[in-house]
Design a protein around this motif. Structure first.
Motif, short mmCIF file in Angstrom:
data_model
loop_
_atom_site.label_atom_id
_atom_site.label_comp_id
_atom_site.label_asym_id
_atom_site.label_seq_id
_atom_site.Cartn_x
_atom_site.Cartn_y
_atom_site.Cartn_z
N SER A 194 0.71 -1.12 -0.22
CA SER A 194 0.09 0.35 -0.11
C SER A 194 0.92 1.36 -0.07
CB SER A 194 -1.04 -0.05 1.16
OG SER A 194 -1.72 -1.04 1.08
N SER A 195 2.03 0.98 -0.19
CA SER A 195 2.82 2.28 -0.25
C SER A 195 2.58 3.00 -1.84
CB SER A 195 4.41 2.13 -0.39
OG SER A 195 4.87 1.56 0.85
N LEU A 196 2.87 4.30 -1.74
CA LEU A 196 2.25 5.00 -3.28
C LEU A 196 3.91 5.55 -3.90
CD1 LEU A 196 -1.10 6.67 -2.48
CD2 LEU A 196 -0.60 4.34 -3.77
N LEU A 197 3.64 5.49 -4.84
CA LEU A 197 4.94 6.00 -5.62
C LEU A 197 4.82 7.60 -5.96
CD1 LEU A 197 7.76 5.50 -7.04
CD2 LEU A 197 6.55 4.86 -9.19
N LEU A 198 5.61 8.39 -5.30
CA LEU A 198 5.58 9.95 -5.80
C LEU A 198 6.28 10.23 -7.04
CD1 LEU A 198 5.07 12.83 -4.94
CD2 LEU A 198 7.02 12.95 -3.50
N THR A 199 5.74 10.79 -7.86
CA THR A 199 6.15 11.19 -9.23
C THR A 199 6.36 12.42 -9.58
OG1 THR A 199 5.77 8.84 -10.12
CG2 THR A 199 6.02 10.37 -11.80
N LEU A 200 7.28 12.98 -10.34
CA LEU A 200 7.28 14.21 -10.78
C LEU A 200 6.59 14.19 -12.41
CD1 LEU A 200 8.02 17.39 -10.96
CD2 LEU A 200 10.06 16.77 -11.82
N GLY A 243 -0.91 24.59 -23.02
CA GLY A 243 -0.70 25.65 -24.06
C GLY A 243 0.57 25.96 -24.51
N ILE A 244 0.87 27.36 -24.49
CA ILE A 244 2.25 27.77 -25.04
C ILE A 244 3.31 27.71 -23.89
CG2 ILE A 244 1.27 29.64 -26.25
CD1 ILE A 244 2.26 31.67 -24.43
N PHE A 245 2.86 27.08 -22.65
CA PHE A 245 3.98 26.96 -21.61
C PHE A 245 4.58 25.45 -21.36
CE2 PHE A 245 0.99 30.24 -19.85
CZ PHE A 245 1.84 31.43 -20.24
N ARG A 246 5.70 25.37 -21.53
CA ARG A 246 6.38 23.98 -21.44
C ARG A 246 7.01 23.86 -20.00
NH1 ARG A 246 9.62 23.47 -27.31
NH2 ARG A 246 7.75 23.89 -28.57
N ASP A 247 7.57 22.61 -19.77
CA ASP A 247 8.15 22.27 -18.50
C ASP A 247 7.06 22.75 -17.26
OD1 ASP A 247 10.44 21.01 -17.49
OD2 ASP A 247 11.36 23.01 -17.19
N ARG A 248 5.98 22.59 -17.40
CA ARG A 248 4.95 22.90 -16.05
C ARG A 248 5.12 21.36 -15.37
NH1 ARG A 248 0.93 26.39 -16.59
NH2 ARG A 248 0.98 26.24 -14.45
N TRP A 249 5.20 21.66 -13.90
CA TRP A 249 5.31 20.53 -13.15
C TRP A 249 4.13 20.38 -12.28
CZ3 TRP A 249 10.57 21.21 -10.27
CH2 TRP A 249 11.61 21.13 -10.87
N ALA A 250 3.90 19.19 -11.84
CA ALA A 250 3.05 18.53 -10.92
C ALA A 250 3.38 17.41 -10.11
CB ALA A 250 1.58 18.29 -11.56
N LEU A 251 2.75 17.15 -8.99
CA LEU A 251 3.33 16.00 -8.42
C LEU A 251 2.19 14.82 -8.55
CD1 LEU A 251 4.43 17.22 -4.95
CD2 LEU A 251 5.80 16.37 -6.86
N PHE A 252 2.86 13.75 -8.54
CA PHE A 252 1.43 12.67 -8.91
C PHE A 252 1.63 11.38 -8.23
CE2 PHE A 252 0.18 9.43 -12.37
CZ PHE A 252 -1.09 9.72 -12.76
N LEU A 253 1.08 10.81 -7.63
CA LEU A 253 0.89 9.59 -6.80
C LEU A 253 0.31 8.63 -7.59
CD1 LEU A 253 -0.33 10.79 -3.28
CD2 LEU A 253 1.92 9.70 -3.82
N ARG A 254 0.94 7.50 -7.56
CA ARG A 254 0.33 6.22 -8.24
C ARG A 254 0.83 4.89 -7.53
NH1 ARG A 254 3.93 5.95 -13.92
NH2 ARG A 254 5.89 6.85 -13.39
#
Length: 205
Positions: free
Chosen positions: A39-45, A51-62
């Motif tokens: 039940s551990s979850l993997l933290l991912t970038l 749109g016109i913006f590249r290299d946007r970041w978010a956190l993602f759990l899977r």
């Protein structure tokens, strides 16, 4: 070693002359392909284009390195100069417009940080669900939600000016929010300092 959270002084937005960013080869943290405990979850970038913006970041759990579906946590730009914490539960990265987001695994996070009833609260029984603003359902999300508080955008403008190159606040905000959020996770002992070091170095590429 203790980590101190700092807030840069507020400064108005200005235009900065472009300068070359530092270029180097940065290796992400070494992450096992299998969870250390059940039940551990993997933290991912998550790195994506909006749109016109590249290299946007978010956190993602899977649940695993091959799972395209998870919980996306990020600082959303509403287009009115306001940035709000948003959670997308059961977000499928294949839903994103091409090119699909790049994913860099950062660390496994122990199940003790997610509570006992995370299928009901965190995962909404598999139903895609957007919360704006995001409503924390566990200790992990509570820590994440503290990032980007009062004075955050002032810190963004000050950091952009300090770095000496033009970067739209929309890009800087999501990247600096991820760094602050992970910094808080380090303080709480949920991830190691190598994760924070990688993100700081990755942003300077």
């Amino acid at each position: 070693m203790a980590i101190t959270l700092t807030t840069l002084p507020s400064q108005p937005a200005t235009f900065f002359k472009p300068q070359a960013l530092k270029s180097s080869t940065i290796s992400p943290p070494k992450v096992s392909p299998t969870a250390p405990t059940e039940s551990s979850l993997l933290l991912t970038l998550l790195i994506y284009r909006f749109g016109i913006f590249r290299d946007r970041w978010a956190l993602f759990l899977r649940r695993s390195p091959t799972d395209p579906t998870g919980i996306l946590l990020h600082m959303r730009d509403d287009g009115d100069g306001q940035f709000r914490f948003e959670i997308k539960r059961n977000y499928d990265t294949r839903m994103a417009a091409a090119p699909h987001p790049a994913m860099i695994d950062l660390a496994w996070v122990g199940k003790e940080n997610f509570g006992d009833d995370n299928e009901e609260n965190m995962w909404k029984k598999g139903v895609y669900f957007v919360e704006r603003p995001g409503v924390p359902t566990c200790r992990f999300e509570e820590v994440i939600a503290r990032a980007g508080g009062e004075g955050f955008m002032g810190s963004v403008y000050a950091q952009v000016q300090k770095e000496g190159y033009w970067l739209r606040p929309a890009n800087a905000s999501c990247q600096l929010w991820v760094i602050e959020a992970v910094q808080r996770l380090v303080v709480e002992g949920m991830v190691g300092e190598e994760v924070l070091g990688f993100l700081r170095a990755r942003r300077q590429q």
